[in-house]
Design a protein around this motif. Structure first.
Motif, PDB file in Angstrom:
ATOM      1  N   ALA A 258      32.995  84.694  33.663  1.00  0.00           N
ATOM      2  CA  ALA A 258      33.414  85.642  32.846  1.00  0.00           C
ATOM      3  C   ALA A 258      33.491  85.076  31.307  1.00  0.00           C
ATOM      4  O   ALA A 258      32.356  84.083  31.127  1.00  0.00           O
ATOM      5  CB  ALA A 258      35.210  85.503  32.893  1.00  0.00           C
ATOM      6  N   GLY A 259      33.666  85.717  30.495  1.00  0.00           N
ATOM      7  CA  GLY A 259      33.597  85.368  28.854  1.00  0.00           C
ATOM      8  C   GLY A 259      32.370  85.358  28.581  1.00  0.00           C
ATOM      9  O   GLY A 259      31.336  86.402  28.759  1.00  0.00           O
ATOM     10  N   ARG A 260      31.852  84.492  27.614  1.00  0.00           N
ATOM     11  CA  ARG A 260      30.720  84.191  27.170  1.00  0.00           C
ATOM     12  C   ARG A 260      29.452  84.053  28.419  1.00  0.00           C
ATOM     13  O   ARG A 260      28.396  84.597  28.128  1.00  0.00           O
ATOM     14  CB  ARG A 260      30.561  83.029  26.131  1.00  0.00           C
ATOM     15  CG  ARG A 260      31.239  83.395  24.855  1.00  0.00           C
ATOM     16  CD  ARG A 260      30.998  81.972  23.993  1.00  0.00           C
ATOM     17  NE  ARG A 260      31.723  81.880  22.867  1.00  0.00           N
ATOM     18  CZ  ARG A 260      31.337  82.377  21.485  1.00  0.00           C
ATOM     19  NH1 ARG A 260      30.002  83.209  21.767  1.00  0.00           N
ATOM     20  NH2 ARG A 260      31.987  82.462  20.487  1.00  0.00           N
ATOM     21  N   ALA A 261      30.169  83.477  29.247  1.00  0.00           N
ATOM     22  CA  ALA A 261      29.248  83.048  30.333  1.00  0.00           C
ATOM     23  C   ALA A 261      28.625  84.585  30.961  1.00  0.00           C
ATOM     24  O   ALA A 261      27.441  85.098  31.405  1.00  0.00           O
ATOM     25  CB  ALA A 261      29.798  82.161  31.340  1.00  0.00           C
ATOM     26  N   ALA A 262      29.590  85.536  31.083  1.00  0.00           N
ATOM     27  CA  ALA A 262      29.498  86.847  31.637  1.00  0.00           C
ATOM     28  C   ALA A 262      28.404  87.562  30.747  1.00  0.00           C
ATOM     29  O   ALA A 262      27.375  88.119  31.160  1.00  0.00           O
ATOM     30  CB  ALA A 262      30.633  87.618  32.030  1.00  0.00           C
ATOM     31  N   ALA A 263      28.724  87.414  29.337  1.00  0.00           N
ATOM     32  CA  ALA A 263      27.793  88.140  28.213  1.00  0.00           C
ATOM     33  C   ALA A 263      26.387  87.496  28.530  1.00  0.00           C
ATOM     34  O   ALA A 263      25.687  88.356  28.394  1.00  0.00           O
ATOM     35  CB  ALA A 263      28.569  87.706  27.254  1.00  0.00           C
TER      36      ALA A 263
ATOM     37  N   ASP B 262      37.286  95.032  38.536  1.00  0.00           N
ATOM     38  CA  ASP B 262      37.025  94.130  37.309  1.00  0.00           C
ATOM     39  C   ASP B 262      35.575  93.292  37.620  1.00  0.00           C
ATOM     40  O   ASP B 262      35.294  92.841  36.702  1.00  0.00           O
ATOM     41  CB  ASP B 262      38.203  93.212  36.852  1.00  0.00           C
ATOM     42  CG  ASP B 262      39.240  93.696  36.204  1.00  0.00           C
ATOM     43  OD1 ASP B 262      38.920  94.991  35.494  1.00  0.00           O
ATOM     44  OD2 ASP B 262      40.312  93.229  35.961  1.00  0.00           O
ATOM     45  N   VAL B 263      35.399  93.183  38.810  1.00  0.00           N
ATOM     46  CA  VAL B 263      34.316  92.142  39.029  1.00  0.00           C
ATOM     47  C   VAL B 263      32.886  93.232  39.824  1.00  0.00           C
ATOM     48  O   VAL B 263      33.495  94.018  40.557  1.00  0.00           O
ATOM     49  CB  VAL B 263      34.738  91.488  40.243  1.00  0.00           C
ATOM     50  CG1 VAL B 263      33.634  90.409  40.782  1.00  0.00           C
ATOM     51  CG2 VAL B 263      35.910  90.412  39.588  1.00  0.00           C
ATOM     52  N   VAL B 264      31.850  92.636  39.341  1.00  0.00           N
ATOM     53  CA  VAL B 264      30.595  93.477  39.764  1.00  0.00           C
ATOM     54  C   VAL B 264      29.426  92.201  40.273  1.00  0.00           C
ATOM     55  O   VAL B 264      29.847  91.179  40.050  1.00  0.00           O
ATOM     56  CB  VAL B 264      30.014  94.347  38.727  1.00  0.00           C
ATOM     57  CG1 VAL B 264      30.813  95.522  38.364  1.00  0.00           C
ATOM     58  CG2 VAL B 264      29.434  93.503  37.418  1.00  0.00           C
ATOM     59  N   VAL B 265      28.615  92.638  41.098  1.00  0.00           N
ATOM     60  CA  VAL B 265      27.524  91.682  41.518  1.00  0.00           C
ATOM     61  C   VAL B 265      26.398  91.809  40.476  1.00  0.00           C
ATOM     62  O   VAL B 265      25.983  92.964  40.163  1.00  0.00           O
ATOM     63  CB  VAL B 265      27.302  91.849  42.865  1.00  0.00           C
ATOM     64  CG1 VAL B 265      26.169  90.812  43.188  1.00  0.00           C
ATOM     65  CG2 VAL B 265      28.468  91.277  43.471  1.00  0.00           C
TER      66      VAL B 265
ATOM     67  N   GLY C 254      23.023  88.707  42.093  1.00  0.00           N
ATOM     68  CA  GLY C 254      23.454  87.972  43.119  1.00  0.00           C
ATOM     69  C   GLY C 254      24.765  87.196  42.603  1.00  0.00           C
ATOM     70  O   GLY C 254      25.286  86.163  43.595  1.00  0.00           O
ATOM     71  N   VAL C 255      25.317  87.367  41.502  1.00  0.00           N
ATOM     72  CA  VAL C 255      26.353  86.627  41.069  1.00  0.00           C
ATOM     73  C   VAL C 255      27.603  87.411  40.798  1.00  0.00           C
ATOM     74  O   VAL C 255      27.279  88.484  40.092  1.00  0.00           O
ATOM     75  CB  VAL C 255      25.734  85.663  39.684  1.00  0.00           C
ATOM     76  CG1 VAL C 255      27.105  84.879  39.375  1.00  0.00           C
ATOM     77  CG2 VAL C 255      24.710  84.718  39.999  1.00  0.00           C
ATOM     78  N   ARG C 256      28.834  86.909  41.160  1.00  0.00           N
ATOM     79  CA  ARG C 256      29.982  87.898  40.868  1.00  0.00           C
ATOM     80  C   ARG C 256      30.267  87.387  39.197  1.00  0.00           C
ATOM     81  O   ARG C 256      30.392  86.493  38.941  1.00  0.00           O
ATOM     82  CB  ARG C 256      31.075  87.197  41.718  1.00  0.00           C
ATOM     83  CG  ARG C 256      30.782  87.966  43.171  1.00  0.00           C
ATOM     84  CD  ARG C 256      31.983  87.103  44.134  1.00  0.00           C
ATOM     85  NE  ARG C 256      31.927  85.651  44.101  1.00  0.00           N
ATOM     86  CZ  ARG C 256      32.894  84.874  44.465  1.00  0.00           C
ATOM     87  NH1 ARG C 256      34.082  85.456  44.649  1.00  0.00           N
ATOM     88  NH2 ARG C 256      32.670  83.557  44.681  1.00  0.00           N
ATOM     89  N   VAL C 257      30.642  88.615  38.690  1.00  0.00           N
ATOM     90  CA  VAL C 257      30.626  88.336  37.233  1.00  0.00           C
ATOM     91  C   VAL C 257      31.804  89.659  36.867  1.00  0.00           C
ATOM     92  O   VAL C 257      31.707  90.640  37.525  1.00  0.00           O
ATOM     93  CB  VAL C 257      29.146  88.524  36.374  1.00  0.00           C
ATOM     94  CG1 VAL C 257      28.695  89.787  36.694  1.00  0.00           C
ATOM     95  CG2 VAL C 257      29.639  88.536  34.980  1.00  0.00           C
ATOM     96  N   THR C 258      32.427  89.235  35.814  1.00  0.00           N
ATOM     97  CA  THR C 258      33.450  90.320  35.378  1.00  0.00           C
ATOM     98  C   THR C 258      32.458  91.693  34.776  1.00  0.00           C
ATOM     99  O   THR C 258      31.471  91.328  34.018  1.00  0.00           O
ATOM    100  CB  THR C 258      34.169  89.750  34.148  1.00  0.00           C
ATOM    101  OG1 THR C 258      33.319  89.458  33.341  1.00  0.00           O
ATOM    102  CG2 THR C 258      35.332  88.815  34.886  1.00  0.00           C
ATOM    103  N   GLY C 259      32.972  92.902  35.135  1.00  0.00           N
ATOM    104  CA  GLY C 259      32.478  93.869  34.519  1.00  0.00           C
ATOM    105  C   GLY C 259      32.445  94.026  33.124  1.00  0.00           C
ATOM    106  O   GLY C 259      33.039  93.221  32.262  1.00  0.00           O
ATOM    107  N   PRO C 260      31.653  94.849  32.583  1.00  0.00           N
ATOM    108  CA  PRO C 260      31.436  94.924  31.100  1.00  0.00           C
ATOM    109  C   PRO C 260      32.601  94.922  30.407  1.00  0.00           C
ATOM    110  O   PRO C 260      32.968  94.491  29.623  1.00  0.00           O
ATOM    111  CB  PRO C 260      30.563  96.027  30.786  1.00  0.00           C
ATOM    112  CG  PRO C 260      29.581  96.209  32.059  1.00  0.00           C
ATOM    113  CD  PRO C 260      30.569  95.901  33.182  1.00  0.00           C
ATOM    114  N   ALA C 261      33.633  96.118  30.938  1.00  0.00           N
ATOM    115  CA  ALA C 261      34.898  96.237  29.966  1.00  0.00           C
ATOM    116  C   ALA C 261      35.772  95.120  30.368  1.00  0.00           C
ATOM    117  O   ALA C 261      36.171  94.642  29.300  1.00  0.00           O
ATOM    118  CB  ALA C 261      35.512  97.737  30.484  1.00  0.00           C
ATOM    119  N   ARG C 262      35.838  94.473  31.418  1.00  0.00           N
ATOM    120  CA  ARG C 262      36.824  93.325  31.599  1.00  0.00           C
ATOM    121  C   ARG C 262      36.159  92.126  30.701  1.00  0.00           C
ATOM    122  O   ARG C 262      37.120  91.170  30.050  1.00  0.00           O
ATOM    123  CB  ARG C 262      36.672  92.913  33.070  1.00  0.00           C
ATOM    124  CG  ARG C 262      37.780  91.661  33.193  1.00  0.00           C
ATOM    125  CD  ARG C 262      39.235  91.906  32.635  1.00  0.00           C
ATOM    126  NE  ARG C 262      39.745  90.457  32.609  1.00  0.00           N
ATOM    127  CZ  ARG C 262      40.722  90.297  33.438  1.00  0.00           C
ATOM    128  NH1 ARG C 262      41.232  91.242  34.526  1.00  0.00           N
ATOM    129  NH2 ARG C 262      41.486  89.284  33.134  1.00  0.00           N
TER     130      ARG C 262
END
Length: 305
Positions: free
Chosen positions: A73-78, A119-122, A125-133
């Motif tokens: 999530a957060g910066r890591a997701a970005a 809220d979660v997408v892949v 291959g990594v589960r990551v929060t979707g763009p809006a979340r």
């Protein structure tokens, strides 16, 4: 002569659980402390010859350290969306369900919260929060300026858009975080071309100035003249963010201050350096206000400055 560290072929070029490697007899605890292996997180190791990136560490966290239903999530997701550039060793933000027992851990920033099914997408291959979340969490976890810096990049890459973010926030009205997201969306602009441009624009608006246009093109009878980072076309006032390219940084700053005092020509172009953004933003803000007020008086109307 010192003995070369053990490097079983099964583990070369891989990331693995240290306890599993020991259990299978591939390594001993002493072997794990050798130069052949690099610890990434508690009980997670990598072949020391591998190039470890933030993305690599995110994948390791998602595979071995967080429970089902959790996500990067957060910066890591970005960063996984290509919209942030953390250092390889920066902590990995993770969002875990509220009832999860996972606690603080070295190398992780653990956040507990309610996670909706969408809220979660892949991604890769990594589960990551979707763009809006991801934007929702950035707006809650970071100050508004730094949140908008990342949201600008997500918008610029068309990973999300302003209507989608506004709808996401309004559908969750009343939940913690919906107002900060709306505030960040109101300040966001996909035209920003660098994090420093985003920081400059948001800080100017938060100081009470009208929201400027981004990447404004100045033309003369259809002929391209210039493209300005930030502009108030109604007043013909612009701001340009300048990086440090001058051989003498101090002279560069002196030159820019001199240029900022030149209120001549059709446009007033004020140059902002990284040093002034960090150390003298109030002084620069006063210059922008003075320029807007000057043009406002000459045009016979008032600027909100």
């Amino acid at each position: 002569m010192s003995k070369a560290p053990r490097r079983p072929p099964q583990l070369r070029g891989r990331i693995f659980r240290g306890s599993v490697a020991v259990q299978r007899g591939l390594l001993t605890r002493n072997d794990l402390r050798s130069s052949a292996w690099r610890p990434l997180f508690r009980d997670v190791y990598a072949d020391a010859r591998m190039r470890i990136t933030h993305r690599t560490r995110c994948a390791a966290v998602e595979r071995w350290l967080i429970p089902a239903g959790a996500a990067i999530a957060g910066r890591a997701a970005a960063a996984l969306y290509g919209c942030a550039t953390p250092a390889p060793d920066d902590p990995v933000d993770v969002l875990v369900p509220k009832d999860s027992r996972i606690g603080p851990a070295a190398g992780l920033r653990v956040r507990h919260g309610e996670i909706d099914p969408d809220d979660v997408v892949v991604r890769a291959g990594v589960r990551v929060t979707g763009p809006a979340r991801t934007c929702w969490d950035l707006a809650r976890w970071l100050g508004v300026v730094e949140a908008v810096v990342v949201i600008d990049r997500l918008l610029a890459r068309r990973i999300t858009d302003i209507p989608a973010l506004r709808e996401y926030a309004l559908r969750r009205a009343g939940r913690r975080g919906w107002r900060p997201l709306l505030r960040a969306v109101d300040l966001a602009d996909p035209g920003a071309e660098s994090p420093q441009e985003s920081r400059t624009r948001v800080r100017l608006v938060l100081a009470g100035l009208p929201k400027p246009e981004t990447q404004w093109v100045v033309a003369d009878h259809g002929r391209f003249v210039a493209r300005l980072d930030l502009a108030w076309p109604e007043y013909k006032v612009a701001v340009e963010y300048d990086g440090l390219w001058h051989d003498d940084p101090e002279q560069f700053h002196r030159d820019r201050r001199r240029l900022n005092r030149l209120l001549g020509g059709e446009w007033i172009v004020l140059h902002l350096t990284g040093k002034r953004l960090r150390e003298d933003f109030d002084g620069f803000l006063a210059e922008v206000r003075a320029a807007l007020r000057s043009r406002s008086r000459s045009a016979g109307h008032s600027a909100r400055a």
